[in-house]
Motif scaffolding. Structure first.
Motif, short mmCIF file in Angstrom:
data_model
loop_
_atom_site.label_atom_id
_atom_site.label_comp_id
_atom_site.label_asym_id
_atom_site.label_seq_id
_atom_site.Cartn_x
_atom_site.Cartn_y
_atom_site.Cartn_z
N GLU A 27 50.82 22.72 -5.17
CA GLU A 27 49.61 22.50 -5.98
C GLU A 27 48.47 21.95 -5.14
O GLU A 27 47.31 22.37 -5.27
CB GLU A 27 49.94 21.54 -7.13
N MET A 28 48.77 20.99 -4.25
CA MET A 28 47.73 20.44 -3.37
C MET A 28 47.18 21.51 -2.43
O MET A 28 45.96 21.58 -2.19
CB MET A 28 48.30 19.28 -2.55
N ALA A 29 48.07 22.33 -1.89
CA ALA A 29 47.64 23.37 -0.96
C ALA A 29 46.72 24.37 -1.65
O ALA A 29 45.68 24.75 -1.11
CB ALA A 29 48.86 24.07 -0.37
N ILE A 41 44.41 26.46 0.84
CA ILE A 41 45.30 26.77 1.96
C ILE A 41 45.87 28.17 1.74
O ILE A 41 46.28 28.51 0.63
CB ILE A 41 46.44 25.74 2.05
N PRO A 42 45.89 29.04 2.77
CA PRO A 42 46.37 30.42 2.60
C PRO A 42 47.82 30.48 2.11
O PRO A 42 48.63 29.58 2.37
CB PRO A 42 46.24 31.01 4.01
N ASP A 78 55.03 19.07 4.28
CA ASP A 78 55.36 17.87 3.50
C ASP A 78 54.15 17.20 2.87
O ASP A 78 54.20 16.00 2.55
CB ASP A 78 56.08 16.85 4.41
N ILE A 79 53.06 17.92 2.65
CA ILE A 79 51.87 17.27 2.09
C ILE A 79 52.12 16.78 0.67
O ILE A 79 51.42 15.89 0.18
CB ILE A 79 50.66 18.23 2.10
N GLY A 80 53.13 17.34 0.00
CA GLY A 80 53.44 16.90 -1.36
C GLY A 80 53.93 15.47 -1.43
O GLY A 80 53.92 14.84 -2.51
N LYS A 81 54.38 14.93 -0.31
CA LYS A 81 54.87 13.55 -0.30
C LYS A 81 53.75 12.53 -0.47
O LYS A 81 54.01 11.34 -0.67
CB LYS A 81 55.63 13.27 1.00
N ASP A 90 53.88 29.42 1.81
CA ASP A 90 55.27 29.90 1.90
C ASP A 90 56.17 28.90 2.62
O ASP A 90 57.35 28.76 2.27
CB ASP A 90 55.30 31.24 2.63
N PHE A 91 55.64 28.21 3.61
CA PHE A 91 56.45 27.22 4.35
C PHE A 91 56.75 26.01 3.46
O PHE A 91 57.83 25.42 3.55
CB PHE A 91 55.70 26.77 5.61
N ILE A 92 55.80 25.63 2.63
CA ILE A 92 56.03 24.51 1.71
C ILE A 92 57.12 24.89 0.70
O ILE A 92 58.01 24.09 0.40
CB ILE A 92 54.72 24.15 0.97
N ARG A 93 57.07 26.12 0.19
CA ARG A 93 58.02 26.56 -0.84
C ARG A 93 59.44 26.70 -0.29
O ARG A 93 60.41 26.47 -1.01
CB ARG A 93 57.58 27.91 -1.41
N THR A 94 59.57 27.09 0.98
CA THR A 94 60.89 27.49 1.49
C THR A 94 61.52 26.49 2.45
O THR A 94 62.65 26.72 2.88
CB THR A 94 60.77 28.83 2.23
N HIS A 95 60.83 25.39 2.79
CA HIS A 95 61.37 24.57 3.89
C HIS A 95 62.67 23.84 3.52
O HIS A 95 63.38 23.35 4.41
CB HIS A 95 60.31 23.58 4.42
#
Length: 681
Positions: A552-554, A559-560, A510-513, A565-570
């Motif tokens: 984008e932040m990752a 960030i690997p 959730d870093i995009g928040k 992948d977890f950010i994209r699919t959660h």
């Protein structure tokens, strides 16, 4: 059109073509590294019966001495090889000059005639002493004969022919004992002991050259076996004599391995290496589809196999005695750092089979390394990211090698009297070289874009800059991520998934928040909700954007991809149900895509676990009365809706796994929300 269709089909199959190209390159490289010519294919042990058909000499060959025998002969030759010396003819003149300078000062008060007599007597002593030469001490000499090189001639002397400086006092007192010199013995000693220097030194070049010539004369064989001669019959015990003959024949095969390879041998190598490499690709295709589709992973596996086969090939050609110093066990440790234990062991065994074509006594080499790897990987549950585990790994490796070696020795000889301690030293060296696994893992991460447990541990540190920024800008989202990481980690442990990976993925999902923190309820500190001033479509757009913003932040923070992948699919492609329902109730035109996340849906156990944990944790905040029944209903409904929306269609997860995950989520949530005792105020 047909040409375009052909190129389009070729383009769509580029991943398979790349894997085929890699496989061909690997097969060719390994065949190049394998020994050329015939290979001695029989296994044998001292004191055990010969289980193969009776063996006759296939050609004439010499009986080779063992390495121990040759080492003893070298040691004897080195001890017997003479030491050569040379005489420095400039020393005597220098000594005389210094003698007269000192003596004149000592005898200055004596009458000139007497003084001249005293000086002359001392000079005679020096001439006598330096006639053959002067050494520092007799301890320099270990030979009964002394070889003195003068020009192109070598003269032989005995130690008694020379003078030694440690005998100066006795020689002076003996030489000057007559009158009138006896009165000046102490003076002579004071002068001569200070000015006398050795003039005989070791001739290093001549000595070393002679030693090398003597070492070349050592004969490495002691007999000949003629072609057709019976070497050993079936069932006959491998005695010490038979062992020496068999070992010599094995070495002869190794020496002749540089000969041109026959057509049938080459074809055999091609077929068996191709089958082994094909087994790897088929295993990945049938059981690890996600890895098979990832060209980086396939490249890493093939490169690693080639590196270890090449390393063993080089060591064997240089000196086969040192093959146990090569840290083969780094292979399964590296594989375990990136993949699971089963795949690591499968790849390791395939690699050992390939190496078996190179090393002597291949069966012994293979079973020794399989046992060591088995003990190592099955008994070390922790990862290499803990320093104590790495040192424990070294201990396991050394201990397993030594125990296996001793067991083999007991089986073959029935005792432990013939322990070869240099081999024990190689095992210890092997353990220390295993430390190279850390830089090798780091190099693989950078080259192939993968992530190991070491990197995951670093990323899980909440003092990491990105996580610290999340805690400052969106503290509610940060606390939510911590709770989700705990739920996800426990769920992963329950079904045997990668707990460390899913925990780190949960921390960053959730870093995009951070970009619009107040548009998410967990970060709202007052009753003011900015969504009240927006339409449902606008609100849904902002909510959806936290996924893209997070990616984008990752990427900006290196960030690997496995964490991204977890950010994209959660959220998969699920509905943003609250605003969807709000738009539906308003009667305004509705496009469902405006209220649906862009995806993709989860494609692994770990990403599926995060989706369930994230949704359940967020929804649990809305429970007014979090009883056991309420939590049970909440978890069941959320997971049921995700299954109905086909969110887990691409994830390698079973219904049995999902049931275990639901059970863990219920238990963890109840522990979080259970009622506490009301303490008196």
């Amino acid at each position: 059109m047909k040409i375009k269709h052909f190129w389009y089909k070729l383009y769509t199959k580029q991943g398979l073509l790349y894997k085929f190209f890699l496989a061909v390159v690997l097969v060719v490289a390994i065949i190049f590294l394998l020994p050329k010519g015939s290979k001695f294919s029989y296994e044998f042990q001292a004191g055990k019966p010969w289980l193969h058909p009776s063996l006759y000499a296939p050609f004439d060959f010499t009986l080779k001495k063992t390495n121990e025998q040759i080492a003893k002969e070298r040691q004897f030759t080195e001890s017997q090889s003479p030491t050569y010396f040379f005489k420095d003819t400039t020393v005597l003149a220098s000594v005389k000059k210094n003698y007269y300078q000192k003596a004149l000062s000592y005898f200055a008060s004596i009458a000139p005639s007497q003084q001249e007599r005293l000086l002359h007597k001392g000079e005679e002593f020096l001439k006598k002493v330096y006639r053959n030469g002067v050494f520092y001490s007799s301890q320099e000499l270990s030979d009964k004969e002394i070889f003195l090189v003068e020009g192109n001639e070598v003269s032989t002397f005995t130690p008694n022919d020379f003078f030694f400086l440690n005998q100066t006092k006795e020689a002076i007192y003996s030489y000057f004992k007559e009158k009138p010199f006896v009165e000046y013995m102490d003076t002579y000693y004071a002068i001569l002991s200070e000015v006398m220097l050795p003039n005989i030194f070791v001739n290093e070049h001549f000595t070393q050259k002679t030693l090398e010539e003597n070492l070349k004369k050592i004969i490495h064989s002691y007999g000949v076996v003629k072609k057709g001669q019976l070497i050993i019959e079936k069932g006959q015990l491998v005695s010490a004599e038979k062992l020496a003959i068999l070992t010599s024949l094995q070495k002869e095969y190794a020496l002749n391995s540089s000969e041109n390879i026959t057509t049938l041998s080459f074809l055999g190598y091609v077929l068996i290496v191709t089958m082994l490499i094909s087994m790897i690709l088929l295993y990945l295709y049938h059981f690890k589809g996600e890895m098979f589709a990832n060209n980086n992973i396939v490249t890493l596996i093939f490169v690693t196999i080639l590196l270890f086969v090449a390393g063993v090939s080089w060591i064997t050609k240089a000196n086969a005695d040192y093959i146990y110093a090569l840290p083969i066990c780094i292979f399964p440790i590296v594989m375990k750092a990136f993949f699971d234990l089963r795949l690591g062991m499968f790849l390791y065994i395939i690699t050992l089979i390939l190496i078996g074509f190179i090393v002597p006594n291949s069966f012994q080499f293979i079973y020794t390394n399989v046992i060591v790897a088995g003990v190592l990987l099955l008994d070390t549950k922790g990862g290499m990211h803990y320093r104590i585990n790495l040192f424990m790994v070294i201990t396991y490796i050394v201990a397993a090698y030594i125990v296996t070696y001793l067991c083999q020795l007991m089986i073959s000889t029935g005792n432990l009297h013939n322990i070869h301690y240099p081999t024990i030293g190689l095992f210890i060296l092997n353990g220390f070289l295993t430390l190279f696994v850390q830089p090798l893992t780091y190099l693989y991460e950078k080259v192939f874009g993968l992530v190991s447990n070491v990197s995951l541990l670093e990323l899980s540190d909440t003092h990491n800059r990105l996580l610290r920024e999340l805690s400052e800008k969106a503290p509610g989202s940060f606390q939510h991520s911590l709770q989700v990481s705990n739920l996800a980690e426990a769920s992963a442990l329950a079904i045997g998934a990668n707990a460390m990976l899913v925990r780190v993925g949960a921390l960053y999902h959730d870093i995009g928040k951070m970009k619009n923190p107040l548009y998410f309820t967990e970060n709202q500190k007052t009753s003011v909700n900015p969504h009240d001033e927006l339409t449902p479509v606008e609100s849904a757009r902002i909510i959806k954007s936290h996924v893209i913003d997070g990616i984008e932040m990752a990427r900006a923070n290196n960030i690997p991809d496995r964490i991204i992948d977890f950010i994209r699919t959660h959220h998969g492609n699920s509905l943003i149900y609250y605003f969807y329902k709000k738009q539906l109730d308003s009667g305004e035109p509705l496009n469902e895509d405006d209220f649906r996340y862009s995806g993709p849906i989860p494609f692994s156990k770990e990403t599926a676990i995060l989706m369930m944990s994230d949704s359940v944790e967020a929804a649990s905040k809305s429970l007014v009365n979090p009883t056991i029944d309420a939590i049970d209903t909440l978890v069941e409904n959320i997971v049921k809706r995700q299954i109905e929306e086909r969110q887990f269609l691409n994830a390698d997860i079973t219904f049995k796994d999902i049931e275990k995950i639901k059970k863990v989520l219920k238990e963890k949530l109840f522990n979080i929300y259970h009622l506490r005792i009301a303490y008196p105020k």
